[in-house]
Write a protein that holds these residues in place. Structure first.
Motif, mmCIF file in Angstrom:
data_model
loop_
_atom_site.group_PDB
_atom_site.id
_atom_site.type_symbol
_atom_site.label_atom_id
_atom_site.label_comp_id
_atom_site.label_asym_id
_atom_site.label_seq_id
_atom_site.Cartn_x
_atom_site.Cartn_y
_atom_site.Cartn_z
ATOM 1 N N GLY A 1 -8.978 27.410 7.891
ATOM 2 C CA GLY A 1 -7.876 28.343 8.134
ATOM 3 C C GLY A 1 -7.754 28.601 9.622
ATOM 4 N N SER A 2 -6.928 29.545 9.954
ATOM 5 C CA SER A 2 -6.757 29.898 11.367
ATOM 6 C C SER A 2 -6.368 31.360 11.489
ATOM 7 C CB SER A 2 -5.699 29.019 12.035
ATOM 8 O OG SER A 2 -4.428 29.266 11.469
ATOM 9 N N ALA A 3 -6.569 31.880 12.673
ATOM 10 C CA ALA A 3 -6.147 33.232 13.034
ATOM 11 C C ALA A 3 -5.695 33.157 14.491
ATOM 12 C CB ALA A 3 -7.279 34.237 12.869
ATOM 13 N N THR A 4 -4.943 34.133 14.909
ATOM 14 C CA THR A 4 -4.386 34.126 16.256
ATOM 15 C C THR A 4 -4.950 35.279 17.071
ATOM 16 O OG1 THR A 4 -2.352 33.152 15.421
ATOM 17 C CG2 THR A 4 -2.234 34.199 17.573
ATOM 18 N N ILE A 5 -5.313 34.970 18.317
ATOM 19 C CA ILE A 5 -5.709 36.009 19.271
ATOM 20 C C ILE A 5 -4.517 36.216 20.195
ATOM 21 C CG2 ILE A 5 -7.279 36.691 21.121
ATOM 22 C CD1 ILE A 5 -9.240 34.534 20.040
ATOM 23 N N THR A 6 -4.060 37.444 20.281
ATOM 24 C CA THR A 6 -2.980 37.783 21.214
ATOM 25 C C THR A 6 -3.478 38.885 22.130
ATOM 26 O OG1 THR A 6 -1.287 37.226 19.593
ATOM 27 C CG2 THR A 6 -0.600 38.604 21.452
ATOM 28 N N VAL A 7 -3.442 38.632 23.440
ATOM 29 C CA VAL A 7 -3.769 39.653 24.432
ATOM 30 C C VAL A 7 -2.463 39.950 25.172
ATOM 31 C CG1 VAL A 7 -5.144 40.266 26.457
ATOM 32 C CG2 VAL A 7 -6.155 38.853 24.642
ATOM 33 N N ASN A 8 -1.977 41.158 24.992
ATOM 34 C CA ASN A 8 -0.719 41.569 25.623
ATOM 35 C C ASN A 8 -0.956 42.062 27.044
ATOM 36 O OD1 ASN A 8 1.119 41.308 23.254
ATOM 37 N ND2 ASN A 8 -0.369 42.739 22.388
ATOM 38 N N LYS A 9 0.067 41.944 27.856
ATOM 39 C CA LYS A 9 -0.026 42.428 29.235
ATOM 40 C C LYS A 9 -0.165 43.944 29.244
ATOM 41 C CE LYS A 9 2.600 38.651 31.262
ATOM 42 N NZ LYS A 9 3.757 38.269 32.078
ATOM 43 N N LYS A 10 -0.961 44.436 30.165
ATOM 44 C CA LYS A 10 -1.154 45.876 30.333
ATOM 45 C C LYS A 10 -0.087 46.409 31.277
ATOM 46 C CE LYS A 10 -4.578 49.348 31.675
ATOM 47 N NZ LYS A 10 -3.554 50.313 31.931
ATOM 48 N N GLU A 11 0.407 47.569 30.973
ATOM 49 C CA GLU A 11 1.405 48.196 31.837
ATOM 50 C C GLU A 11 0.733 48.801 33.065
ATOM 51 O OE1 GLU A 11 4.167 51.930 31.084
ATOM 52 O OE2 GLU A 11 4.788 50.209 29.888
ATOM 53 N N VAL A 12 1.346 48.596 34.209
ATOM 54 C CA VAL A 12 0.864 49.167 35.466
ATOM 55 C C VAL A 12 1.994 50.025 36.029
ATOM 56 C CG1 VAL A 12 0.152 48.642 37.835
ATOM 57 C CG2 VAL A 12 -0.676 47.234 35.946
ATOM 58 N N THR A 13 1.652 51.208 36.499
ATOM 59 C CA THR A 13 2.648 52.116 37.066
ATOM 60 C C THR A 13 2.682 51.950 38.582
ATOM 61 O OG1 THR A 13 2.222 53.704 35.299
ATOM 62 C CG2 THR A 13 3.326 54.542 37.274
ATOM 63 N N VAL A 14 3.871 51.785 39.117
ATOM 64 C CA VAL A 14 4.070 51.660 40.559
ATOM 65 C C VAL A 14 4.818 52.908 41.023
ATOM 66 C CG1 VAL A 14 5.072 50.276 42.411
ATOM 67 C CG2 VAL A 14 4.250 49.157 40.325
ATOM 68 N N THR A 15 4.254 53.610 42.010
ATOM 69 C CA THR A 15 4.835 54.857 42.499
ATOM 70 C C THR A 15 5.042 54.785 44.005
ATOM 71 O OG1 THR A 15 3.631 56.063 40.773
ATOM 72 C CG2 THR A 15 4.512 57.368 42.599
ATOM 73 N N ALA A 16 6.232 55.208 44.452
ATOM 74 C CA ALA A 16 6.501 55.252 45.895
ATOM 75 C C ALA A 16 5.635 56.332 46.532
ATOM 76 C CB ALA A 16 7.979 55.549 46.137
ATOM 77 N N LYS A 17 5.081 56.019 47.699
ATOM 78 C CA LYS A 17 4.296 57.012 48.434
ATOM 79 C C LYS A 17 5.252 58.009 49.079
ATOM 80 C CE LYS A 17 0.443 53.963 49.652
ATOM 81 N NZ LYS A 17 -0.268 53.340 50.781
ATOM 82 N N ASP A 18 4.796 59.255 49.188
ATOM 83 C CA ASP A 18 5.594 60.275 49.859
ATOM 84 C C ASP A 18 5.896 59.831 51.290
ATOM 85 O OD1 ASP A 18 5.566 61.873 47.625
ATOM 86 O OD2 ASP A 18 3.931 63.144 48.335
ATOM 87 N N SER A 19 7.008 60.318 51.805
ATOM 88 C CA SER A 19 7.413 59.927 53.146
ATOM 89 C C SER A 19 8.132 61.095 53.811
ATOM 90 C CB SER A 19 8.353 58.714 53.060
ATOM 91 O OG SER A 19 8.757 58.305 54.330
ATOM 92 N N ALA A 20 7.896 61.272 55.089
ATOM 93 C CA ALA A 20 8.619 62.280 55.863
ATOM 94 C C ALA A 20 9.618 61.545 56.749
ATOM 95 C CB ALA A 20 7.664 63.097 56.714
ATOM 96 N N VAL A 21 10.823 62.065 56.803
ATOM 97 C CA VAL A 21 11.881 61.452 57.598
ATOM 98 C C VAL A 21 12.423 62.496 58.569
ATOM 99 C CG1 VAL A 21 14.133 60.321 57.510
ATOM 100 C CG2 VAL A 21 12.488 59.953 55.676
ATOM 101 N N THR A 22 12.555 62.119 59.801
ATOM 102 C CA THR A 22 13.121 63.008 60.808
ATOM 103 C C THR A 22 14.626 63.088 60.621
ATOM 104 O OG1 THR A 22 11.370 62.392 62.343
ATOM 105 C CG2 THR A 22 13.352 63.410 63.297
#
Length: 157
Positions: A80-101
């Motif tokens: 017989g057979s079985a399937t291994i599935t490894v899904n991609k992990k979610e990564v959060t991308v956040t903009a760094k704070d910034s000060a603007v003159t």
């Protein structure tokens, strides 16, 4: 004799994932003493010497079929057979704070990541982030050079 194994469905966590040993039964009862051979290609009586005695494993995201071949004294072999599935992990991308003159255009202050596993980094995974950003005033309008002084949110562009 019958043998069944369950599919494996995981999210990338840096660990290896393989199928559990098939449940082997005969006449409705669990059979002990069976020998299981595993491979990522079909296993028959002709190629058990090339097979593994433990399940092949996957660590990185993707899908792989695992084939098994089971033998036991006094019984016809089964496969017989079985399937291994490894899904991609979610990564959060956040903009760094910034000060603007006042009067200047917004600037790219980079991003931070949350959710990498182990020693994974954007660089080690070959990621080159491409992003656009916009500064949005509290009232919801875009901030441009010369906009009133105040606090703005950095949003995806």
């Amino acid at each position: 004799m019958a043998a069944t194994a369950e599919d494996v469905n995981a999210v990338y966590d840096g660990n290896e994932h393989g199928i559990k040993a098939p449940v082997v039964t005969a006449d409705g009862k669990t059979l002990s003493g069976a020998v299981v051979f595993y491979s990522t290609s079909p296993v028959t009586s002709q190629n058990t010497g090339d097979a593994l005695k433990v399940s092949p494993v996957m660590k990185d995201a993707g899908t792989e079929a695992v084939y098994y071949y089971v033998t036991a004294d006094n019984y016809e072999p089964v496969s017989g057979s079985a399937t291994i599935t490894v899904n991609k992990k979610e990564v959060t991308v956040t903009a760094k704070d910034s000060a603007v003159t006042y009067g200047d255009a917004g600037k790219d202050n980079g991003v931070t990541y949350k959710g990498f596993i182990g020693n994974d980094t954007a660089e080690s995974l070959g990621l080159t982030p491409v992003y656009n950003y916009t500064y949005v005033a509290d009232a919801g309008s875009s901030s441009t050079p010369g906009s009133p002084v105040g606090t703005c949110r950095i949003v995806r562009g």
